[in-house]
Design an enzyme around this catalytic site. Structure first.
Site, PDB file in Angstrom:
ATOM      1  N   LEU A  89      -2.288   3.683   2.703  1.00 42.66           N
ATOM      2  CA  LEU A  89      -0.965   3.614   2.063  1.00 42.66           C
ATOM      3  C   LEU A  89      -0.063   2.562   2.713  1.00 42.66           C
ATOM      4  CD1 LEU A  89      -0.153   7.454   1.789  1.00 42.66           C
ATOM      5  CD2 LEU A  89      -1.584   6.050   0.310  1.00 42.66           C
ATOM      6  N   ALA A  91       1.772  -0.753   3.713  1.00 45.49           N
ATOM      7  CA  ALA A  91       2.034  -2.015   2.996  1.00 45.49           C
ATOM      8  C   ALA A  91       3.450  -2.501   3.266  1.00 45.49           C
ATOM      9  CB  ALA A  91       1.883  -1.814   1.490  1.00 45.49           C
ATOM     10  N   TYR A 104       3.207 -12.964   5.110  1.00 49.45           N
ATOM     11  CA  TYR A 104       3.099 -11.690   5.826  1.00 49.45           C
ATOM     12  C   TYR A 104       2.670 -10.579   4.856  1.00 49.45           C
ATOM     13  CZ  TYR A 104       4.266  -7.374   8.125  1.00 49.45           C
ATOM     14  OH  TYR A 104       4.184  -6.097   8.618  1.00 49.45           O
ATOM     15  N   SER A 138      -1.346  -0.605  -7.392  1.00 44.88           N
ATOM     16  CA  SER A 138      -0.002  -0.515  -7.995  1.00 44.88           C
ATOM     17  C   SER A 138       0.014  -0.988  -9.439  1.00 44.88           C
ATOM     18  CB  SER A 138       0.941  -1.381  -7.171  1.00 44.88           C
ATOM     19  OG  SER A 138       2.137  -1.599  -7.873  1.00 44.88           O
ATOM     20  N   GLU A 140       2.234  -2.708 -10.507  1.00 41.14           N
ATOM     21  CA  GLU A 140       2.703  -4.096 -10.421  1.00 41.14           C
ATOM     22  C   GLU A 140       1.562  -5.074 -10.714  1.00 41.14           C
ATOM     23  OE1 GLU A 140       5.584  -6.178  -9.329  1.00 41.14           O
ATOM     24  OE2 GLU A 140       6.435  -4.458 -10.345  1.00 41.14           O
ATOM     25  N   TYR A 161       3.462  -9.750  -3.648  1.00 36.08           N
ATOM     26  CA  TYR A 161       3.032  -8.364  -3.396  1.00 36.08           C
ATOM     27  C   TYR A 161       1.932  -7.970  -4.390  1.00 36.08           C
ATOM     28  CZ  TYR A 161       3.241  -3.260  -3.884  1.00 36.08           C
ATOM     29  OH  TYR A 161       2.915  -1.930  -3.992  1.00 36.08           O
ATOM     30  N   LYS A 165      -2.018  -6.915  -3.934  1.00 40.96           N
ATOM     31  CA  LYS A 165      -2.602  -5.631  -4.372  1.00 40.96           C
ATOM     32  C   LYS A 165      -3.826  -5.860  -5.264  1.00 40.96           C
ATOM     33  CE  LYS A 165      -0.051  -2.292  -2.546  1.00 40.96           C
ATOM     34  NZ  LYS A 165      -0.586  -1.319  -1.596  1.00 40.96           N
TER      35      LYS A 165
END
Ligand code: NAP
Ligand code: GDD
Length: 351
Positions: A89, A91, A104, A138, A140, A161, A165
């Site tokens: 989990l 992130a 990063y 996600s 997303e 991001y 993912k």
């Protein structure tokens, strides 16, 4: 044969989902191990209520220092804990911040997933123990793909991001196919709670409107109010994570409510609950807009319903009410302390 206590290892245990998942697994009599990051101030606020000092009690929750950017540390923790299940989990989970810190974010979200998969592969090879792996993917990842979205919808990520993912999704699936590992991708749509980070829009709204209601703040600054999200309750969603690892076969699942609401809808619902005129207090701040936005997310979780028997329990209205009530109580406490002369300085920041 005697009872074998299951051991779970959670990265991101100090986050919203980590806290709910820990409560769920402890209630199922697991021994839970969590990876926490070293910080200069305490970062375990969401799990402090369930943590017990190992010097004083027989405990089932253990914390280990580690980081998804540190491969050797991850392998060492795996070898020490020997978990039956790993929930990844951890992130840098803020979409807009990922535009400020793309490298990063990709390191933690994409490479971090690869590092933990490699550590599990090595651990399994040397010990022969099966480790079941849950990857926090996600909605997303669907990004610009039109709704409704399900397991067959193409990915069209719209932020660093989301790109990270998507890579994590493919690493997880590839390691399942290449090495026969029990790996699942949970593609979760937005889920919220009173434990939600205060820079995500739902919590930012309930926190700010509650403070405005009590005269602790004048305005709430937001970005795009037209974006639509499929918002569920985090407590319901961690059940789906656990169920995915209890199946005979590792498969990927969408988890969602099947309803979509705009940020404006959330504002109206929260303001109605708190009896406030939101239009008088909400202002636009362009810093909260994103270079590329995800316009509408709406999940179809039929597969999770059919295979896992999972369905959301908390409605949108109940979720907003739960968060507003919680934050109103926090604001009341703050007001009592402020009236007594205490000075709060850090509130009001937001992304
Ligand atoms: P969150 O509240 O932001 O928690 C993130 C966790 O990751 C925190 O424990 C954080 O530690 C930890 N972390 C950050 N960087 C790390 C690093 N370099 N190494 C190890 N740990 C690190 O997120 P959440 O809402 O619980 O979400 C859990 C996971 O599900 C995340 O992967 C997120 O991307 C994904 N997800 C969330 C949603 C949602 O709507 N909530 C939906 C889909 C997917 P600190 O406490 O020290 O910062
Ligand atoms: N954070 C934030 N702050 N969002 C705002 C604001 C604001 O001031 N004003 C409007 N928004 C809009 C964003 O542009 C976005 O369209 C929507 O509100 C939701 O933003 P967030 O709450 O930050 O969540 P998110 O949808 O970008 O990402 C969350 O859900 C993903 C699952 O779909 C995070 O939890 C991700 O980690 C997660 O993967």
């Amino acid at each position: 044969m005697g009872y074998i206590m299951k051991r779970a290892l959670i990265t991101g245990i100090t986050g919203q989902d980590g806290a709910y998942l820990t409560e769920l697994l402890l209630s199922k009599k697991y021994e839970v191990h969590g990876i926490i990051r070293r910080a200069s101030s305490f970062n375990t606020g969401r799990i402090d209520h369930i943590y017990q000092d190992p010097h004083e009690a027989k405990v089932n929750l253990f914390l280990h220092y580690g980081d998804l950017t540190d491969a050797t540390g991850l392998l060492r923790i795996l070898n020490e804990v020997k978990p039956h299940e790993v929930y990844n989990l951890g992130a840098q989970s803020h979409v807009r911040v990922s535009f400020d810190q793309p490298e990063y974010t990709a390191d933690v979200v994409a490479m971090g997933t690869l590092r933990i998969l490699e550590a599990i592969r090595d651990h399994q090879q040397f010990t022969g123990n099966e480790v079941r792996f849950y990857q926090a993917c996600s909605s997303e990842m669907f990004g610009a793909s039109p709704p409704p979205q399900d397991e067959n919808t193409p990915f069209y990520p719209r932020s660093p991001y989301a790109v990270g993912k998507v890579a994590g999704f493919h690493f997880t699936r590839n390691y399942r196919e290449a090495y026969g590992m029990f790996n699942v991708n949970g593609i979760l749509f937005n889920h919220e709670s009173p434990k939600r980070g205060e820079t995500f829009v739902t919590r930012k709204i309930t926190r700010a409107l509650s403070r405005i209601k009590l005269g602790l703040q004048d305005y709430l600054y937001l970005g795009n109010l037209d974006a639509k999200r499929d918002w569920g309750y985090a407590g319901d969603y961690v059940e789906a994570m656990w169920l995915m690892l209890q199946q005979d076969k590792p498969e990927d699942y969408v988890v969602a409510t099947g309803e979509t609401w705009s940020v404006r809808d959330f504002l109206i619902e929260a303001a109605t609950y708190l009896e406030l005129d939101w239009e008088a207090v909400v202002k636009l701040d362009e810093r909260f807009l994103r270079p590329t936005e995800v316009r509408e997310l709406l999940g179809d979780a039929s597969k999770a319903k059919n295979n896992l028997g999972w369905e959301p329990k908390v409605s949108f209205k109940e979720l907003v009410g739960m968060m507003a009530e919680h934050d109103l109580e926090l604001a009341r406490q703050e007001k009592t302390l402020t009236d007594a002369g205490h000075n709060f300085t850090q509130l009001g920041r937001g992304e």
